[in-house]
Scaffold this active site. Structure first.
Site, PDB file in Angstrom:
ATOM      1  N   GLY A  11      45.967 -64.252-133.272  1.00 33.91           N
ATOM      2  CA  GLY A  11      46.312 -63.104-134.122  1.00 33.91           C
ATOM      3  C   GLY A  11      45.184 -62.759-135.075  1.00 33.91           C
ATOM      4  O   GLY A  11      44.099 -63.357-135.042  1.00 33.91           O
ATOM      5  N   ASP A  32      49.121 -70.476-129.386  1.00 33.04           N
ATOM      6  CA  ASP A  32      49.663 -69.112-129.494  1.00 33.04           C
ATOM      7  C   ASP A  32      50.457 -68.796-128.239  1.00 33.04           C
ATOM      8  O   ASP A  32      50.114 -69.262-127.153  1.00 33.04           O
ATOM      9  CB  ASP A  32      48.500 -68.103-129.631  1.00 33.04           C
ATOM     10  CG  ASP A  32      48.920 -66.836-130.348  1.00 33.04           C
ATOM     11  OD1 ASP A  32      49.763 -66.105-129.797  1.00 33.04           O
ATOM     12  OD2 ASP A  32      48.415 -66.579-131.452  1.00 33.04           O
ATOM     13  N   ASP A  57      54.819 -71.543-127.117  1.00 31.58           N
ATOM     14  CA  ASP A  57      55.728 -70.967-128.115  1.00 31.58           C
ATOM     15  C   ASP A  57      56.132 -72.081-129.084  1.00 31.58           C
ATOM     16  O   ASP A  57      56.801 -73.041-128.679  1.00 31.58           O
ATOM     17  CB  ASP A  57      56.957 -70.408-127.374  1.00 31.58           C
ATOM     18  CG  ASP A  57      57.988 -69.827-128.325  1.00 31.58           C
ATOM     19  OD1 ASP A  57      57.883 -70.051-129.558  1.00 31.58           O
ATOM     20  OD2 ASP A  57      58.917 -69.153-127.833  1.00 31.58           O
ATOM     21  N   ASN A 100      59.540 -77.616-136.177  1.00 31.55           N
ATOM     22  CA  ASN A 100      58.777 -78.352-135.153  1.00 31.55           C
ATOM     23  C   ASN A 100      57.419 -78.803-135.685  1.00 31.55           C
ATOM     24  O   ASN A 100      56.970 -79.917-135.437  1.00 31.55           O
ATOM     25  CB  ASN A 100      58.544 -77.465-133.921  1.00 31.55           C
ATOM     26  CG  ASN A 100      59.832 -77.238-133.141  1.00 31.55           C
ATOM     27  OD1 ASN A 100      60.746 -78.060-133.208  1.00 31.55           O
ATOM     28  ND2 ASN A 100      59.906 -76.136-132.414  1.00 31.55           N
ATOM     29  N   ALA A 115      52.019 -70.383-143.728  1.00 31.59           N
ATOM     30  CA  ALA A 115      51.726 -69.018-144.170  1.00 31.59           C
ATOM     31  C   ALA A 115      53.025 -68.353-144.607  1.00 31.59           C
ATOM     32  O   ALA A 115      53.852 -67.964-143.785  1.00 31.59           O
ATOM     33  CB  ALA A 115      51.103 -68.215-143.029  1.00 31.59           C
ATOM     34  N   TYR A 146      62.485 -61.167-141.333  1.00 35.24           N
ATOM     35  CA  TYR A 146      61.158 -61.720-141.686  1.00 35.24           C
ATOM     36  C   TYR A 146      61.229 -62.422-143.042  1.00 35.24           C
ATOM     37  O   TYR A 146      60.875 -63.586-143.176  1.00 35.24           O
ATOM     38  CB  TYR A 146      60.161 -60.564-141.712  1.00 35.24           C
ATOM     39  CG  TYR A 146      58.726 -60.953-142.015  1.00 35.24           C
ATOM     40  CD1 TYR A 146      57.967 -61.689-141.107  1.00 35.24           C
ATOM     41  CD2 TYR A 146      58.109 -60.537-143.200  1.00 35.24           C
ATOM     42  CE1 TYR A 146      56.641 -62.019-141.371  1.00 35.24           C
ATOM     43  CE2 TYR A 146      56.788 -60.861-143.470  1.00 35.24           C
ATOM     44  CZ  TYR A 146      56.053 -61.602-142.551  1.00 35.24           C
ATOM     45  OH  TYR A 146      54.742 -61.915-142.824  1.00 35.24           O
ATOM     46  N   LYS A 150      60.941 -66.479-143.806  1.00 34.45           N
ATOM     47  CA  LYS A 150      59.840 -67.016-144.609  1.00 34.45           C
ATOM     48  C   LYS A 150      60.378 -67.790-145.822  1.00 34.45           C
ATOM     49  O   LYS A 150      59.798 -68.779-146.251  1.00 34.45           O
ATOM     50  CB  LYS A 150      58.913 -65.894-145.066  1.00 34.45           C
ATOM     51  CG  LYS A 150      58.104 -65.269-143.932  1.00 34.45           C
ATOM     52  CD  LYS A 150      57.036 -66.220-143.395  1.00 34.45           C
ATOM     53  CE  LYS A 150      56.125 -65.537-142.395  1.00 34.45           C
ATOM     54  NZ  LYS A 150      55.090 -66.440-141.872  1.00 34.45           N
TER      55      LYS A 150
HETATM   56  N1  LIG Z   1      48.337 -59.908-142.295  1.00 35.07           N
HETATM   57  C1  LIG Z   1      48.925 -59.937-143.466  1.00 35.07           C
HETATM   58  O1  LIG Z   1      48.656 -59.079-144.331  1.00 35.07           O
HETATM   59  C2  LIG Z   1      49.940 -61.012-143.790  1.00 35.07           C
HETATM   60  C3  LIG Z   1      50.629 -60.934-145.016  1.00 35.07           C
HETATM   61  C4  LIG Z   1      51.551 -61.922-145.332  1.00 35.07           C
HETATM   62  C5  LIG Z   1      51.761 -62.983-144.459  1.00 35.07           C
HETATM   63  N2  LIG Z   1      51.103 -63.027-143.284  1.00 35.07           N
HETATM   64  C6  LIG Z   1      51.402 -64.164-142.379  1.00 35.07           C
HETATM   65  O2  LIG Z   1      50.230 -64.631-141.737  1.00 35.07           O
HETATM   66  C7  LIG Z   1      50.531 -65.033-140.402  1.00 35.07           C
HETATM   67  C8  LIG Z   1      49.614 -64.300-139.419  1.00 35.07           C
HETATM   68  O3  LIG Z   1      49.775 -62.886-139.551  1.00 35.07           O
HETATM   69  P1  LIG Z   1      48.829 -61.868-138.770  1.00 35.07           P
HETATM   70  O4  LIG Z   1      48.663 -60.677-139.621  1.00 35.07           O
HETATM   71  O5  LIG Z   1      47.651 -62.599-138.282  1.00 35.07           O
HETATM   72  O6  LIG Z   1      49.777 -61.468-137.550  1.00 35.07           O
HETATM   73  P2  LIG Z   1      49.438 -61.340-135.993  1.00 35.07           P
HETATM   74  O7  LIG Z   1      50.624 -60.734-135.339  1.00 35.07           O
HETATM   75  O8  LIG Z   1      48.116 -60.702-135.800  1.00 35.07           O
HETATM   76  O9  LIG Z   1      49.304 -62.861-135.562  1.00 35.07           O
HETATM   77  C9  LIG Z   1      50.407 -63.698-135.356  1.00 35.07           C
HETATM   78  C10 LIG Z   1      50.115 -64.568-134.158  1.00 35.07           C
HETATM   79  O10 LIG Z   1      51.202 -65.473-133.967  1.00 35.07           O
HETATM   80  C11 LIG Z   1      51.519 -65.523-132.583  1.00 35.07           C
HETATM   81  N3  LIG Z   1      52.914 -65.940-132.448  1.00 35.07           N
HETATM   82  C12 LIG Z   1      54.019 -65.284-132.869  1.00 35.07           C
HETATM   83  N4  LIG Z   1      55.122 -65.973-132.570  1.00 35.07           N
HETATM   84  C13 LIG Z   1      54.701 -67.124-131.958  1.00 35.07           C
HETATM   85  C14 LIG Z   1      55.372 -68.258-131.419  1.00 35.07           C
HETATM   86  N5  LIG Z   1      56.704 -68.354-131.430  1.00 35.07           N
HETATM   87  N6  LIG Z   1      54.624 -69.258-130.861  1.00 35.07           N
HETATM   88  C15 LIG Z   1      53.264 -69.171-130.841  1.00 35.07           C
HETATM   89  N7  LIG Z   1      52.577 -68.114-131.334  1.00 35.07           N
HETATM   90  C16 LIG Z   1      53.305 -67.099-131.891  1.00 35.07           C
HETATM   91  C17 LIG Z   1      51.244 -64.114-132.091  1.00 35.07           C
HETATM   92  O11 LIG Z   1      51.061 -64.017-130.689  1.00 35.07           O
HETATM   93  C18 LIG Z   1      49.979 -63.757-132.870  1.00 35.07           C
HETATM   94  O12 LIG Z   1      48.810 -64.145-132.173  1.00 35.07           O
HETATM   95  C19 LIG Z   1      52.009 -64.756-140.181  1.00 35.07           C
HETATM   96  O13 LIG Z   1      52.727 -65.950-140.416  1.00 35.07           O
HETATM   97  C20 LIG Z   1      52.337 -63.746-141.262  1.00 35.07           C
HETATM   98  O14 LIG Z   1      53.674 -63.831-141.646  1.00 35.07           O
HETATM   99  C21 LIG Z   1      50.211 -62.055-142.918  1.00 35.07           C
END
Ligand SMILES: NC(=O)c1ccc[n+]([C@@H]2O[C@H](COP(=O)([O-])OP(=O)(O)OC[C@H]3O[C@@H](n4cnc5c(N)ncnc54)[C@H](O)[C@@H]3O)[C@@H](O)[C@H]2O)c1
Length: 322
Positions: A11, A32, A57, A100, A115, A146, A150
């Site tokens: 991600g 991922d 997953d 997990n 996160a 969500y 969290k």
């Molecule tokens: N980007 C932001 O501004 C922001 C803000 C607050 C919190 N976050 C947190 O940071 C983390 C990453 O966010 P991001 O912006 O990179 O999102 P993103 O969607 O780009 O990345 C999330 C990644 O997690 C993977 N994923 C989701 N469910 C999964 C599962 N069950 N098993 C394995 N992989 C799984 C997805 O395929 C993806 O690659 C998240 O936990 C999000 O809640 C992000």
């Protein structure tokens, strides 16, 4: 060589974290299931001997061979458009998935950082938000899947710390931007830049007076790195307090991209927070951290990235779960 497991590595944030840990000399194990991520974000890492990848997953039982010094749990859909389309997976990854990974951390005696998000504050009644504010969340609203997952994640992480003595860290991330964001993930910045690059008008929801504070990804990664290596187990806000209204932000993107398009408005989605600004006093005090990259610099670097996208990527506006 220290080994770190990063979930959600394909991600936006996970891939930047992987780059940083590789740079610091760590062996990175990435995990991922690619539900919202893209292998393109980490394809440059596959040729390195310090990187391994598990396509898995994390809401299902997680097994990793060898030792793990650190675990960073970043797997979770993160944009409203994603978690509204896949609500059950969203609930599971921060509840069952976190459970997990806490179990794995216990078995391997690893330190784990999870996160969390500014969404734990919901539509906040105090401004700016510091870590002692408990939030204003609608559990059964569309964003509840969500936000509440969290909040559960934070609760179970603290429970593993107090009950099992596990070394835990909780980062509350505020809106972050930078290269590798998805154009069509529904967030304001990629949406505006995508519209500008396609020559479309920029869509603002509501009257655009709602505010956001945007943190450049390198600043966030630095804050997370410092938190992981600190000895502080309570939640820490990491974000950029420089607040801007969405309408002014759209104007900035119009200037940056040089587009001739205008701003149009659409109705505000339900439970959209009106104000968001981190109070980063704690991060300053405990981590000696504050953001260094201002919005105009960060936006330029982000725009450079979006300009490298192919026409196909730019026009493929269909959402993955549509
Ligand atoms: N980007 C932001 O501004 C922001 C803000 C607050 C919190 N976050 C947190 O940071 C983390 C990453 O966010 P991001 O912006 O990179 O999102 P993103 O969607 O780009 O990345 C999330 C990644 O997690 C993977 N994923 C989701 N469910 C999964 C599962 N069950 N098993 C394995 N992989 C799984 C997805 O395929 C993806 O690659 C998240 O936990 C999000 O809640 C992000």
């Amino acid at each position: 060589m220290k080994r770190v497991l990063i979930t959600g590595v394909a991600g936006f944030l996970g891939s930047h974290l992987a780059d940083r840990f590789i740079k610091e000399g760590y062996m990175v194990v990435g995990m991922d299931n690619l539900i919202t991520g893209d292998l393109k974000n980490i394809e440059h890492l596959f040729k390195l001997k310090d990187f391994e990848f598990y396509h898995h997953d994390v809401s299902k039982y997680v097994a990793v061979h060898g030792t793990l010094d650190y675990i960073l749990h970043f797997a979770s859909p993160a944009s409203p458009i994603d978690y509204l389309k896949i609500p059950i997976q969203t609930l599971k990854v921060s509840s069952l998935g976190t459970h997990n990974l806490l179990g794995l951390a216990k078995a391997k005696s690893s330190r784990i950082l999870v996160a969390s998000t500014s969404e734990v504050y919901g539509d906040p009644l105090v401004h700016p938000q510091n870590e002692d504010y408990w939030g204003n969340v609608n559990p059964i609203g569309p964003r509840g899947v969500y936000d509440e997952a969290k909040r559960f994640q934070e609760a179970i992480t603290m429970a593993y710390h107090t009950y099992h003595g596990l070394e835990t860290r909780i980062v509350r991330i505020f809106n972050t931007y930078g290269p590798r964001m998805r154009l069509n993930d529904g967030r304001a910045l990629p949406a505006f830049i995508g519209q500008a690059l396609r020559g479309e008008d920029l869509t603002v929801f509501g009257d655009g007076s709602q505010t956001r504070s945007f943190c450049y990804v390198d600043d966030l990664v630095e804050g997370i790195y410092r938190l992981l290596l600190s000895d502080y187990q309570y939640p820490v806000n990491i974000g950029n307090p420089d607040e801007i209204s969405i309408r002014d932000f759209a104007e900035e993107i119009i200037k940056l991209t040089g587009t001739k398009q205008k701003i149009i408005t659409k109705p505000l989605p339900k439970d959209d927070p009106k104000q968001r600004q981190p109070d980063i006093t704690r991060a300053k005090k405990i981590l000696n951290w504050e953001p260094k990259i201002n919005r105009s610099e960060g936006l330029k670097m982000t725009f450079e990235y979006f300009k490298t996208l192919t026409k196909e990527e730019l026009y493929n506006s269909a959402h993955r779960f549509a």
